[in-house]
Design a protein around this motif. Structure first.
Motif, PDB file in Angstrom:
ATOM      1  N   ARG A 479       0.865  -1.188   0.000  1.00 32.10           N
ATOM      2  CA  ARG A 479       0.000   0.000   0.000  1.00 32.10           C
ATOM      3  C   ARG A 479       0.899   1.236   0.000  1.00 32.10           C
ATOM      4  O   ARG A 479       1.801   1.340   0.801  1.00 32.10           O
ATOM      5  CB  ARG A 479      -0.866   0.057   1.253  1.00 32.10           C
ATOM      6  N   VAL A 480       0.607   2.162  -0.885  1.00 30.39           N
ATOM      7  CA  VAL A 480       1.358   3.419  -0.942  1.00 30.39           C
ATOM      8  C   VAL A 480       0.368   4.563  -0.782  1.00 30.39           C
ATOM      9  O   VAL A 480      -0.567   4.691  -1.574  1.00 30.39           O
ATOM     10  CB  VAL A 480       2.124   3.563  -2.280  1.00 30.39           C
ATOM     11  N   LYS A 481       0.582   5.363   0.266  1.00 31.07           N
ATOM     12  CA  LYS A 481      -0.280   6.528   0.458  1.00 31.07           C
ATOM     13  C   LYS A 481       0.171   7.625  -0.503  1.00 31.07           C
ATOM     14  O   LYS A 481       1.283   8.122  -0.423  1.00 31.07           O
ATOM     15  CB  LYS A 481      -0.198   7.027   1.901  1.00 31.07           C
ATOM     16  N   VAL A 482      -0.715   7.989  -1.418  1.00 27.49           N
ATOM     17  CA  VAL A 482      -0.373   8.966  -2.447  1.00 27.49           C
ATOM     18  C   VAL A 482      -1.143  10.275  -2.291  1.00 27.49           C
ATOM     19  O   VAL A 482      -0.975  11.193  -3.091  1.00 27.49           O
ATOM     20  CB  VAL A 482      -0.630   8.388  -3.849  1.00 27.49           C
ATOM     21  N   GLY A 483      -1.976  10.353  -1.288  1.00 28.34           N
ATOM     22  CA  GLY A 483      -2.742  11.586  -1.119  1.00 28.34           C
ATOM     23  C   GLY A 483      -3.639  11.515   0.088  1.00 28.34           C
ATOM     24  O   GLY A 483      -3.600  10.558   0.879  1.00 28.34           O
ATOM     25  N   ARG A 484      -4.452  12.554   0.223  1.00 24.54           N
ATOM     26  CA  ARG A 484      -5.323  12.631   1.394  1.00 24.54           C
ATOM     27  C   ARG A 484      -6.586  13.388   1.018  1.00 24.54           C
ATOM     28  O   ARG A 484      -6.555  14.313   0.196  1.00 24.54           O
ATOM     29  CB  ARG A 484      -4.598  13.334   2.543  1.00 24.54           C
ATOM     30  N   LEU A 485      -7.697  12.998   1.613  1.00 23.04           N
ATOM     31  CA  LEU A 485      -8.974  13.683   1.450  1.00 23.04           C
ATOM     32  C   LEU A 485      -9.402  14.232   2.797  1.00 23.04           C
ATOM     33  O   LEU A 485      -9.585  13.471   3.749  1.00 23.04           O
ATOM     34  CB  LEU A 485     -10.041  12.722   0.902  1.00 23.04           C
ATOM     35  N   GLU A 486      -9.537  15.545   2.871  1.00 23.02           N
ATOM     36  CA  GLU A 486      -9.943  16.211   4.111  1.00 23.02           C
ATOM     37  C   GLU A 486     -11.369  16.734   3.925  1.00 23.02           C
ATOM     38  O   GLU A 486     -11.582  17.812   3.354  1.00 23.02           O
ATOM     39  CB  GLU A 486      -9.006  17.371   4.428  1.00 23.02           C
ATOM     40  N   PRO A 487     -12.377  15.989   4.412  1.00 23.13           N
ATOM     41  CA  PRO A 487     -13.765  16.445   4.214  1.00 23.13           C
ATOM     42  C   PRO A 487     -14.058  17.794   4.861  1.00 23.13           C
ATOM     43  O   PRO A 487     -14.924  18.531   4.388  1.00 23.13           O
ATOM     44  CB  PRO A 487     -14.593  15.324   4.879  1.00 23.13           C
ATOM     45  N   GLN A 488     -13.354  18.133   5.941  1.00 26.84           N
ATOM     46  CA  GLN A 488     -13.621  19.381   6.650  1.00 26.84           C
ATOM     47  C   GLN A 488     -12.855  20.571   6.064  1.00 26.84           C
ATOM     48  O   GLN A 488     -13.027  21.695   6.530  1.00 26.84           O
ATOM     49  CB  GLN A 488     -13.267  19.248   8.140  1.00 26.84           C
TER      50      GLN A 488
END
Length: 852
Positions: A479-488
């Motif tokens: 698994r490679v974390k390539v980004g992030r989603l910040e709903p707030q």
């Protein structure tokens, strides 16, 4: 009714002063479909099928409890225990497992416990929404807080909308945010990569229906089309699998469309297993492999059944998923390395996990009498492929870990509150509903520094990690974390992704795949809708003249600002250049030089005539009219300079009016000369009445009256609609023409028309008098000069109207110079020739001889 003699075979029990219950789904059985036409068959396969990766959920549970019991800062006087049971992915067994946790040991007698039995204070469980709902129904009746570590709460699904959830299941907490955040994240991801032609695969149940009802309009609103929609079976019974393969892969050709490279899949673990079966059998049906970008939500963890561990999973290489943000608690990997088949007495999961993960038997013979490899018990978990078991804590296990800590912190807060206000309290006497009130407002930082808290709807407040899944032939998973989603986060800053870190499916050769109905319309083109097709399918039409498109796939071309114009490719706007007839230009220099030269020549001619003013040739043709004509011609040459240079308010007012009046004076002088010749000839006849008109009065009257009329026209023009400086933005591409706006075009043509009238009258009179027998007769020369003058100005009008900008001004200057030079040359060059080169002809005797 449940048979109280039939207990749940798979469970994990660890005693403690307080118990936390758990419902997991690590083991399942395959059944035939119930037809209600015959006696239901028993379990088809005697041995259970394990989902080895889900055993990590159990380990995360045990690890969290172990850490809490060893931490003197949390529940120092109370030990936590747990009781985890398996749901088997069925509603009946889930109800049974839940009732088992709520009942006295070994008996299904709810709400009754022996005095020595530990109290169940909370439930953690539910790997899919259906199981979570089943657990919630029972736990709500008994007012026991339930924390769901893998809850897939749909907008309209097994759970009601958020407000209804709180009403029907007030004790429900979700360790994942609302699912709509993930849907929004998928839309942002598709927009980020400009994928507008995507396929949708949804589980074939009510939740899938609700997903499509929500997602399809959301995609359309954001400029994305669904190329196709296919449904994945929720689950399949053993006797249905073959028929299912044949039916489902009738749509395989549609799914394998090379234009659709992005597939958004919505489903839960059972539907993922069905999809894996279908993909596994595709080569046997001579179907090509799928090369797609699989986009999934946090429902899936790419977990294989034990019977699927040798199946190729590289189809999903390069998949992108939204997973709940997670970290790696210290000590967890070391903890799972201590696990062995007999690591703890109460673990009823480990045996099936071990045997099916390592393909061996803890017994010499299995139940069917078939010999299998014997497990040594020292096999290493790190040797297992990532599709079966991961050494690092997964997102789902991290949720289990945080859920256990949330309950522990709630109990700890209850204990501290009672010590502060009411004295000591035995936590064994705390009721589950009391824990519920604390959980609603709980907020703490876990061992990795992440904040754990719930919003008003009981949903975890957290972000999502965007994970790129790398699948290798040996079964290992990275698994490679390539980004992030910040709903707030604020609008426009919710999604952060690093494109360079993403590894795509091998079929794309590490090039960003396209997923569009047709090729992009490049800058310079706009989209043109195809009739009968979805809006994502379009043709590319070049931008109309004067318009641009500066981005790909623009719906319409746009106009440039007035002070800019399109470049050659119509992809951007370029500032227009300021254009006027400047003194620095070659054309202006040439015209200025001509004006000065002709002015000098006129001055020379005037000087010659003034020097020889008493000679017969000068006297014979009205000396004063000659001076007036020469002086007006000098002004005509000089007024052309008003047309050169940047137009200003003064030059615009003087330019045309000065030219009109001066030229009218010149033409009036020519007309007066012609009339003077005619009257003089007629006055020489005996008894003629024209004799009284012979003299200067008639000539002066003609000049003054004709010039006055033009001056009156110009005065009316200046008083009604005077010329003014203007900017012509549109006549010449790429130029802003600085010009003198005539104010009233009709008045401008009145001025020109009046000059034309004077020229024509002069031409007619001179033409009629050209053969009069008079010494030094000018009418022949005036006739020719008027012919030149009229020719110049007749050709001026079409030429002037066909030119734009500074060339229009140049045409007018050239007409002024050429017509003035025509008058100067045709009228005065013969006289200058006689005065300067043939002075013997400029005598009275010659005049008398010519008369005779």
């Amino acid at each position: 009714m449940f048979d109280d003699r039939l207990l749940i075979p798979h469970g994990f029990y660890q005693p403690g002063d307080l118990l936390i219950g758990g419902i997991v789904s690590q083991v399942l059985f395959l059944y035939n479909n119930l037809s209600f036409m015959e006696q239901p068959a028993k379990i088809l396969i005697n041995e259970p099928i394990s989902v080895p990766k889900n055993y990590q959920h159990v380990m995360a549970f045990a690890f969290a409890v172990k850490e809490i019991n060893e931490n003197l800062n949390i529940l120092s006087n109370v030990s936590l225990g747990f009781h985890i049971l398996n749901s088997y992915y069925t509603a009946g067994m889930t109800y049974k497992a839940t009732l088992n946790l709520l009942s006295t040991q070994q008996r299904f007698v709810t709400n009754f416990k022996c005095h020595h039995q530990s109290k169940l204070i909370a439930l953690i469980g539910g790997c899919i929404s259906e199981i979570s709902a089943n657990v919630a129904i029972i736990s709500a009746i008994h007012k026991i807080p339930q924390v769901l570590y893998i809850l897939f709460q749909l907008t309209y699904g097994s759970f009601l909308p958020v407000k209804s959830i709180r009403m029907q299941f007030p004790f429900l907490y979700q360790m994942v945010p609302n699912e709509t955040h993930q849907h929004t994240g998928v839309v942002l991801l598709l927009q980020h990569f400009r994928w507008t032609w995507v396929g949708l695969l949804a589980v074939a149940d009510d939740k899938g229906d609700q997903f499509l009802q929500t997602m399809v309009p959301m995609l359309s609103e954001n400029g994305i089309c669904s190329a196709f929609i296919d449904r994945i079976p929720k689950r399949a019974y053993f006797d249905e699998l073959i028929d299912l393969m044949i039916k489902r892969w009738e749509n395989y050709v549609i799914i394998s469309d090379k234009k659709v490279n992005a597939l958004f899949v919505y489903g839960e673990p059972p539907s993922f297993q069905i999809l894996r079966v279908l993909l596994f059998l595709a080569p046997f049906l001579s179907l090509p492999p799928l090369c797609k970008v699989w986009i999934i939500t946090s429902h899936w963890d790419f977990a294989s059944l034990s019977v699927q561990k040798i199946w190729d999973i590289q189809t999903f290489h390069g998949a992108i998923s939204f997973t709940v943000h997670s970290k790696q608690p210290q000590g967890f990997q070391k903890f799972i390395q201590t696990i062995r088949p007999s690591w703890v007495k109460g673990d009823g999961f480990v045996q099936d996990f071990w045997e099916q993960a390592f393909s061996c038997s803890l017994k010499v013979y299995n139940g069917l009498g078939e010999r299998k490899k014997v497990c040594t018990g020292e096999e290493k978990l790190e040797s297992l492929s990532g599709i079966l078991f991961e050494g690092k804590m997964t997102g789902h296990s991290y949720n289990v870990y945080n859920a256990v800590y949330a309950v522990a912190h709630a109990l700890n807060k209850i204990s501290s509150q009672h010590r502060s206000f009411r004295g000591s309290l035995k936590l064994q006497d705390v009721q589950p509903w009391q824990v519920h009130h604390i959980l609603r407002r709980i907020a703490f930082n876990n061992s990795e520094g992440d904040t754990v808290s719930f919003d008003e709807n009981g949903e975890l407040v957290t972000s999502f990690d965007i994970t790129n899944w790398l699948m290798f032939p040996n079964g290992s998973v990275v698994r490679v974390k390539v980004g992030r989603l910040e709903p707030q986060a604020p609008q426009g800053k919710q999604l952060a992704i690093n494109d360079d870190q993403i590894v795509w499916n091998q079929g794309f050769n590490q090039v960003l795949p396209l997923s569009v109905c047709n090729e992009n319309c490049y800058p310079g083109y706009s989209r043109k809708k195809k009739e009968g097709k979805k809006f994502c399918c379009y043709d590319c039409a070049p931008c109309p003249e004067g318009m641009i498109s500066h981005q790909k796939d623009m719906d319409a071309c746009v106009n440039c600002p007035e002070d800019q114009y399109p470049n050659k490719d119509q992809t951007q706007c370029i500032p227009k250049i300021i254009s006027y007839l400047s003194y620095r230009e070659d054309l202006a220099i040439a015209l200025t030089s001509l004006a000065i030269i002709f002015s000098f020549v006129t001055i020379v001619v005037l000087g010659i005539f003034m020097k020889h003013k008493d000679t017969p040739i000068v006297k014979a043709n009205n000396r004063m009219l000659t001076y007036i004509l020469l002086f007006s011609l000098l002004l005509c040459f000089l007024c052309s300079l008003l047309f050169i240079g940047q137009p200003g308010k003064a030059t615009c007012l003087l330019r045309q009016t000065t030219f009109g009046i001066v030229f009218s004076v010149a033409l009036s002088s020519v007309l007066a000369k012609t009339i003077t010749v005619v009257v003089a000839f007629m006055g020489t006849k005996p008894g003629s009445r024209m004799r009284k008109w012979v003299g200067k009065r008639l000539a002066n009257s003609v000049v003054l009256s004709c010039s006055f009329i033009q001056a009156a026209i110009c005065t009316l023009w200046l008083s009604s609609a005077p010329p003014f400086p203007g900017r012509d933005m549109h006549s010449v591409k790429g130029e802003i023409i600085l010009e003198c706006n005539e104010g009233s075009v009709s008045m401008f043509y009145c001025v020109l028309g009046y000059m034309g009238f004077l020229a024509i009258v002069s031409f007619i009179v001179a033409f009629l008098a050209r053969k009069l027998p008079n010494s030094f007769n000018e009418t022949k020369f005036i006739t020719f000069s008027m012919l030149v003058f009229c020719s110049v100005w007749l050709s001026f009008i079409p030429t002037y109207l066909s030119r734009k900008g500074k060339y229009m001004v140049a045409v007018e200057i050239f007409s002024i110079l050429s017509s003035s030079a025509g008058l100067l040359g045709c009228i005065f060059s013969p006289k200058c020739y006689v005065i300067v080169l043939r002075p013997e002809l400029n005598s009275r005797e010659q005049l008398v001889r010519k008369r005779k």
